[in-house]
Design a protein around this motif. Structure first.
Motif, PDB file in Angstrom:
ATOM      1  N   GLY A 126      -7.561  -3.073  -5.717  1.00  0.00           N
ATOM      2  CA  GLY A 126      -6.195  -2.562  -5.584  1.00  0.00           C
ATOM      3  C   GLY A 126      -5.192  -2.237  -5.244  1.00  0.00           C
ATOM      4  O   GLY A 126      -4.202  -2.123  -4.308  1.00  0.00           O
ATOM      5  N   LYS A 127      -5.472  -1.853  -3.735  1.00  0.00           N
ATOM      6  CA  LYS A 127      -5.681  -0.753  -2.942  1.00  0.00           C
ATOM      7  C   LYS A 127      -5.144  -1.490  -1.733  1.00  0.00           C
ATOM      8  O   LYS A 127      -3.663  -1.405  -1.963  1.00  0.00           O
ATOM      9  CB  LYS A 127      -6.939   0.429  -1.996  1.00  0.00           C
ATOM     10  N   THR A 128      -5.316  -2.447  -1.266  1.00  0.00           N
ATOM     11  CA  THR A 128      -4.808  -3.225  -0.174  1.00  0.00           C
ATOM     12  C   THR A 128      -3.469  -4.411  -0.836  1.00  0.00           C
ATOM     13  O   THR A 128      -3.056  -3.663  -0.309  1.00  0.00           O
ATOM     14  CB  THR A 128      -5.396  -4.399   0.006  1.00  0.00           C
ATOM     15  N   MET A 129      -3.551  -4.389  -1.751  1.00  0.00           N
ATOM     16  CA  MET A 129      -2.696  -5.383  -3.073  1.00  0.00           C
ATOM     17  C   MET A 129      -1.165  -4.434  -3.053  1.00  0.00           C
ATOM     18  O   MET A 129      -0.158  -4.701  -2.879  1.00  0.00           O
ATOM     19  CB  MET A 129      -2.645  -6.220  -4.194  1.00  0.00           C
ATOM     20  N   THR A 130      -0.939  -2.601  -2.993  1.00  0.00           N
ATOM     21  CA  THR A 130      -1.082  -2.260  -3.587  1.00  0.00           C
ATOM     22  C   THR A 130       0.169  -1.842  -2.317  1.00  0.00           C
ATOM     23  O   THR A 130       1.466  -1.591  -2.475  1.00  0.00           O
ATOM     24  CB  THR A 130      -1.042  -0.638  -4.004  1.00  0.00           C
ATOM     25  N   ALA A 131      -0.619  -1.687  -1.261  1.00  0.00           N
ATOM     26  CA  ALA A 131       0.003  -1.532   0.035  1.00  0.00           C
ATOM     27  C   ALA A 131       0.896  -2.577   0.618  1.00  0.00           C
ATOM     28  O   ALA A 131       1.997  -2.492   0.720  1.00  0.00           O
ATOM     29  CB  ALA A 131      -0.756  -1.490   1.653  1.00  0.00           C
ATOM     30  N   GLU A 132       0.717  -3.955  -0.040  1.00  0.00           N
ATOM     31  CA  GLU A 132       1.278  -5.177   0.243  1.00  0.00           C
ATOM     32  C   GLU A 132       2.712  -5.172  -0.707  1.00  0.00           C
ATOM     33  O   GLU A 132       4.000  -5.428  -0.521  1.00  0.00           O
ATOM     34  CB  GLU A 132       1.184  -6.099  -0.065  1.00  0.00           C
ATOM     35  N   ILE A 133       2.288  -4.835  -2.068  1.00  0.00           N
ATOM     36  CA  ILE A 133       3.605  -4.797  -2.347  1.00  0.00           C
ATOM     37  C   ILE A 133       4.664  -3.460  -1.934  1.00  0.00           C
ATOM     38  O   ILE A 133       5.606  -4.374  -2.074  1.00  0.00           O
ATOM     39  CB  ILE A 133       3.037  -4.410  -4.050  1.00  0.00           C
ATOM     40  N   VAL A 134       4.069  -2.216  -1.380  1.00  0.00           N
ATOM     41  CA  VAL A 134       4.832  -1.327  -1.399  1.00  0.00           C
ATOM     42  C   VAL A 134       5.968  -2.246   0.671  1.00  0.00           C
ATOM     43  O   VAL A 134       7.125  -2.301  -0.143  1.00  0.00           O
ATOM     44  CB  VAL A 134       4.562  -0.356  -0.455  1.00  0.00           C
TER      45      VAL A 134
END
Length: 324
Positions: A126-134
């Motif tokens: 979930g690292k990249t997805m969390t960056a996208e969400i931010v």
């Protein structure tokens, strides 16, 4: 408000901007400054995003050796509920978003929102997805630094490429993701590494120390143990991403199976047990295969058999990867 909705529905962009600005002025006249600031941030950052592609296409920094762009610009539509985070990480992300949404209040007290984050953990958690969400939650474009373009075989060119990246992200408000960050910040004391990589780490540290732009920087790595020790104190927060535990698997299945007709509940312990040890990305891949199987075989409901077949394929895939 009637005019705002009318112009938005008609797609009249200029009239929509005028109506929105009138609402902002009205809120400010009522001393609702925080709301007015938030509305301005949403309005103008979205305007930048909509006009961004042609501007960025002309101004994206490029590697001199191959002419490749050093960043990829992406607009994210991910929502915070699209990812399952640990309680600690969810709390940190919520706090980060609050700080940025209320940055004017912080600045009025001589304080600033956190703008340098380090994401650590195994792939697919979930690292990249969390960056996208931010990026989505802050209404900012996501700029992904292309490590393959930044790293150059020519002496000094990698540091020069990094300077171009930092100059660009200083000029525009963005959420910037340095993925595979360990390629730029590997431990300098490693005797097996050549002098050029050590110079790159030194240059990156200097640029990070000197950075004073409006972008939020996120570095992500699957190999935090090989990061240079001097890197860690450069970040405001460190988020550790682990494979989902049983409770997180339950929430993940509930999200990913939302709207799918099935013969089992998302919190069925036997079903959850099938995913033990898998990452978020593994779970999503298994469920996607299971749903495809349901559709292609023409059955009306997703069954345990569909899921078990998809899990077996995933197990075989992971076994091949280990042998490779």
């Amino acid at each position: 408000m009637r005019q705002l909705i009318k112009t938005g529905a008609e797609g009249n962009r200029d009239a929509f901007l005028q109506a929105t600005e009138a609402v902002i002025r009205d809120e400010r006249s009522k001393n609702h400054h925080l709301l007015a600031n938030d509305l301005e941030r949403i309005l103008y950052s979205r305007a930048e995003i909509q006009g961004a592609p042609p501007i960025f296409a002309d101004r994206l920094p490029k590697d001199k050796e191959r002419g490749l762009p050093l960043l990829q610009i992406r607009e994210s539509a991910r929502l915070l509920d699209d990812v399952v985070l640990s309680d600690e990480n969810r709390s940190l992300v919520d706090e980060l978003l609050t700080e940025h949404h209320r940055s004017e209040l912080l600045r009025s007290h001589g304080l600033y929102p956190a703008d340098r984050l380090l994401f650590c953990g195994p792939p697919g958690c979930g690292k990249t997805m969390t960056a996208e969400i931010v990026a989505s939650e802050l209404s900012l474009p996501l700029a992904i630094v292309r490590i393959d373009s930044v790293m150059s075989s020519y002496l000094g060119e990698t540091a020069a490429n990094l300077r171009q990246v930092f100059d660009f992200i200083t000029a525009y408000p963005l959420v910037v993701l340095f993925d595979e960050f360990d390629a730029l910040a590997k431990e300098r004391s490693d005797a097996s590494e050549h002098g050029e990589l050590k110079r790159v780490v030194n240059a990156f540290l200097q640029m990070l120390d000197g950075y004073c732009g409006k972008s939020l920087l996120i570095a992500a790595t699957n190999h935090e143990r090989i990061l240079d020790t001097a890197i860690w104190r450069r970040f405001d927060e460190v988020l550790v991403f682990d494979p989902p535990n049983q409770e997180q698997l339950k929430r993940l299945l509930s999200i990913k199976l939302r709207g799918v007709r099935r013969q089992f509940e998302a919190d069925d312990g036997d079903i959850i047990g099938l995913f033990k040890g898998m990452s978020h990305a593994d779970v999503e891949r298994v469920l996607r295969r299971a749903v495809k199987d349901m559709v292609l075989t023409g059955v009306e409901f997703l069954t345990r058999r569909n899921v078990e077949a998809a899990v077996r394929r995933e197990d075989a895939r992971r076994a091949r990867m280990k042998r490779g």
